[in-house]
Design a protein around this motif. Structure first.
Motif, PDB file in Angstrom:
ATOM      1  N   ALA A   1       0.833  -1.184   0.000  1.00 30.90           N
ATOM      2  CA  ALA A   1       0.000   0.000   0.000  1.00 30.90           C
ATOM      3  C   ALA A   1       0.867   1.232   0.000  1.00 30.90           C
ATOM      4  CB  ALA A   1      -0.926  -0.004   1.215  1.00 30.90           C
ATOM      5  N   SER A   2       0.311   2.321  -0.509  1.00 34.48           N
ATOM      6  CA  SER A   2       1.049   3.574  -0.546  1.00 34.48           C
ATOM      7  C   SER A   2       0.077   4.690  -0.238  1.00 34.48           C
ATOM      8  CB  SER A   2       1.663   3.773  -1.931  1.00 34.48           C
ATOM      9  OG  SER A   2       2.195   5.078  -2.046  1.00 34.48           O
ATOM     10  N   THR A   3       0.570   5.755   0.402  1.00 32.38           N
ATOM     11  CA  THR A   3      -0.264   6.929   0.628  1.00 32.38           C
ATOM     12  C   THR A   3      -0.165   7.876  -0.556  1.00 32.38           C
ATOM     13  OG1 THR A   3       1.551   7.985   1.817  1.00 32.38           O
ATOM     14  CG2 THR A   3      -0.072   6.780   3.123  1.00 32.38           C
ATOM     15  N   LEU A   4       0.607   7.498  -1.580  1.00 33.79           N
ATOM     16  CA  LEU A   4       0.678   8.317  -2.783  1.00 33.79           C
ATOM     17  C   LEU A   4      -0.608   8.168  -3.593  1.00 33.79           C
ATOM     18  CD1 LEU A   4       4.329   7.621  -4.027  1.00 33.79           C
ATOM     19  CD2 LEU A   4       3.465   9.688  -2.910  1.00 33.79           C
ATOM     20  N   GLY A   5      -0.856   9.174  -4.447  1.00 34.65           N
ATOM     21  CA  GLY A   5      -2.004   9.099  -5.330  1.00 34.65           C
ATOM     22  C   GLY A   5      -3.097  10.054  -4.913  1.00 34.65           C
TER      23      GLY A   5
ATOM     24  N   ALA B   1       1.349  12.672  -2.319  1.00 35.24           N
ATOM     25  CA  ALA B   1       0.562  12.039  -1.271  1.00 35.24           C
ATOM     26  C   ALA B   1      -0.895  12.458  -1.347  1.00 35.24           C
ATOM     27  CB  ALA B   1       1.134  12.408   0.102  1.00 35.24           C
ATOM     28  N   GLN B   2      -1.781  11.518  -1.031  1.00 37.76           N
ATOM     29  CA  GLN B   2      -3.206  11.827  -1.078  1.00 37.76           C
ATOM     30  C   GLN B   2      -3.590  12.761   0.053  1.00 37.76           C
ATOM     31  OE1 GLN B   2      -6.051   8.518  -1.031  1.00 37.76           O
ATOM     32  NE2 GLN B   2      -7.339   9.758  -2.346  1.00 37.76           N
ATOM     33  N   ASN B   3      -4.314  13.810  -0.288  1.00 36.44           N
ATOM     34  CA  ASN B   3      -4.828  14.772   0.680  1.00 36.44           C
ATOM     35  C   ASN B   3      -6.317  14.905   0.436  1.00 36.44           C
ATOM     36  OD1 ASN B   3      -5.591  16.943   2.233  1.00 36.44           O
ATOM     37  ND2 ASN B   3      -3.733  18.129   1.810  1.00 36.44           N
ATOM     38  N   LEU B   4      -7.124  14.382   1.353  1.00 38.58           N
ATOM     39  CA  LEU B   4      -8.569  14.346   1.144  1.00 38.58           C
ATOM     40  C   LEU B   4      -9.247  15.656   1.493  1.00 38.58           C
ATOM     41  CD1 LEU B   4      -9.238  10.798   2.598  1.00 38.58           C
ATOM     42  CD2 LEU B   4      -9.081  11.446   0.205  1.00 38.58           C
ATOM     43  N   ASP B   5      -8.484  16.646   1.917  1.00 43.40           N
ATOM     44  CA  ASP B   5      -9.109  17.892   2.374  1.00 43.40           C
ATOM     45  C   ASP B   5      -8.960  19.052   1.417  1.00 43.40           C
ATOM     46  OD1 ASP B   5      -9.902  16.751   4.788  1.00 43.40           O
ATOM     47  OD2 ASP B   5      -7.913  17.076   5.643  1.00 43.40           O
TER      48      ASP B   5
END
Length: 344
Positions: free
Chosen positions: A44-48, A338-342
């Motif tokens: 798994a990666s927090t990228l994307g 990195a994924q940032n949902l905000d």
């Protein structure tokens, strides 16, 4: 689309919670893998990260078709919320983040068609018309003149929900449904305006599969065969006219099995997301190691029958449906940050 906006917010809230769980130290980010444990092939990666871009300017729709030429994505056909078949066509300019309407598609309005591009020409064909008749006509779009012309009818039987892709100077169309599930594959040579049958897909017959092209090979998989979501994955080598079996999705990768998903390739890595299992997990395929890994989550609403494409190192998802809702939002995917949902 107020109800859709609420659904978007609910989805983002759920994903924000999931993202917090990642920060708390779940090593396997994919929810399925979190249930069954990690494996070397399910990392798994927090990228994307995803960001909302300019909405598709045509009416919201599902089961559209299209292709990419240079920095432009071309998209049209499909069916709207009233189940009307459509034939309008649009271009997305990645540089300007704008849409412009083009000449209508040259054939009859349809859904479940396929598309691919060879050089500066795009091709659309097959699908279902307004009477649900299966089609085999094919049409060429000239980017320079904004005109469509009929080319040779598809070489196989009339069908819908096939896959289309291009490698080098040829396009390829296969699988789908002509009243039965299919696995035959045909190539189209624009220089001779002729179709030729090539080796049939080595996996199961299917509809609603996905295809991506990496390093000169086409990878085809997922889809549905008689109500079962499929987990096989094969690569096609056009130089040898040969299908090569790749790693079957294992039990901890069960969320890959789906139909009517989207797939695209960026920098020789493949990406797959959305589809009929409502999963918004983003899967990354590495051909060199023949492995899949999760890469965050698609930040739009879950959907199927969407369109996916890639331009210049970015992936895109637009249109599609969930229940009776049709979508017209456009989401851009960057696998390097990195994924940032905000921030969307």
């Amino acid at each position: 689309m107020a109800s859709q906006s609420q659904a978007d917010q609910d989805t983002k809230n759920h994903r924000r919670s999931t993202f917090i769980n990642w920060a708390l130290g779940l090593v396997c980010v994919g929810w399925a893998s979190a249930l069954v444990g990690c494996s070397s092939s399910d990392t798994a990666s927090t990228l994307g990260d995803w960001r909302h871009r300019s909405d598709f300017e045509g009416v919201a729709r599902a089961s559209a078709s299209g292709f990419v030429i240079g920095n432009f994505a071309y998209l049209g056909t499909g069916y709207d919320a009233s189940n009307n078949r459509l034939k309008d066509f649009w271009a997305y300019d990645q540089t300007k983040n704008t849409w412009v309407q083009l000449a209508d598609f040259g054939g009859v309005a349809r859904t479940g068609a396929v598309g691919f591009a060879v050089g500066t020409k795009g091709y659309i064909g097959t699908g279902l018309n307004a009477n649900s008749d299966r089609l085999k006509d094919f049409w060429e779009y000239d980017q320079a003149t904004n005109k469509w012309k009929a080319v040779a009818d598809f070489g196989g039987t009339a069908r819908f929900s096939a896959v289309g892709y291009a490698i080098g100077s040829k396009g390829y169309v296969g699988t789908g449904n002509d009243g039965n599930y299919l696995k035959d594959i045909w190539s189209f040579d624009p220089s001779t305006n002729a179709w030729a049958k090539v080796s049939s897909y080595s996996g199961s017959k299917r509809v609603g599969a996905v295809a991506m092209v990496l390093n000169g090979l086409a990878y085809v998989g997922a889809g549905d065969n008689n109500g079962s979501s499929l987990r096989d994955w094969y690569a096609y080598d056009p130089a040898q006219d040969l299908w090569i079996e790749k790693a079957q999705f294992t039990s901890d990768q069960s969320t890959i099995a789906r139909s009517n998903a989207v797939a695209f390739a960026i920098n020789n890595l493949g990406y797959l997301t959305t589809g009929n299992n409502s999963s918004t997990t983003v899967w990354q395929y590495t051909p060199g190691t023949d492995t899949w890994a999760t890469l965050g989550t698609f930040e739009g609403s879950g959907r199927q029958y969407a369109i996916g494409f890639a331009i210049g190192g970015k992936g895109y998802v637009t249109t599609g449906l969930s229940g009776t809702a049709r979508f017209d939002d456009l989401w851009e995917f960057d696998p390097t940050i990195a994924q940032n949902l905000d921030t969307n």
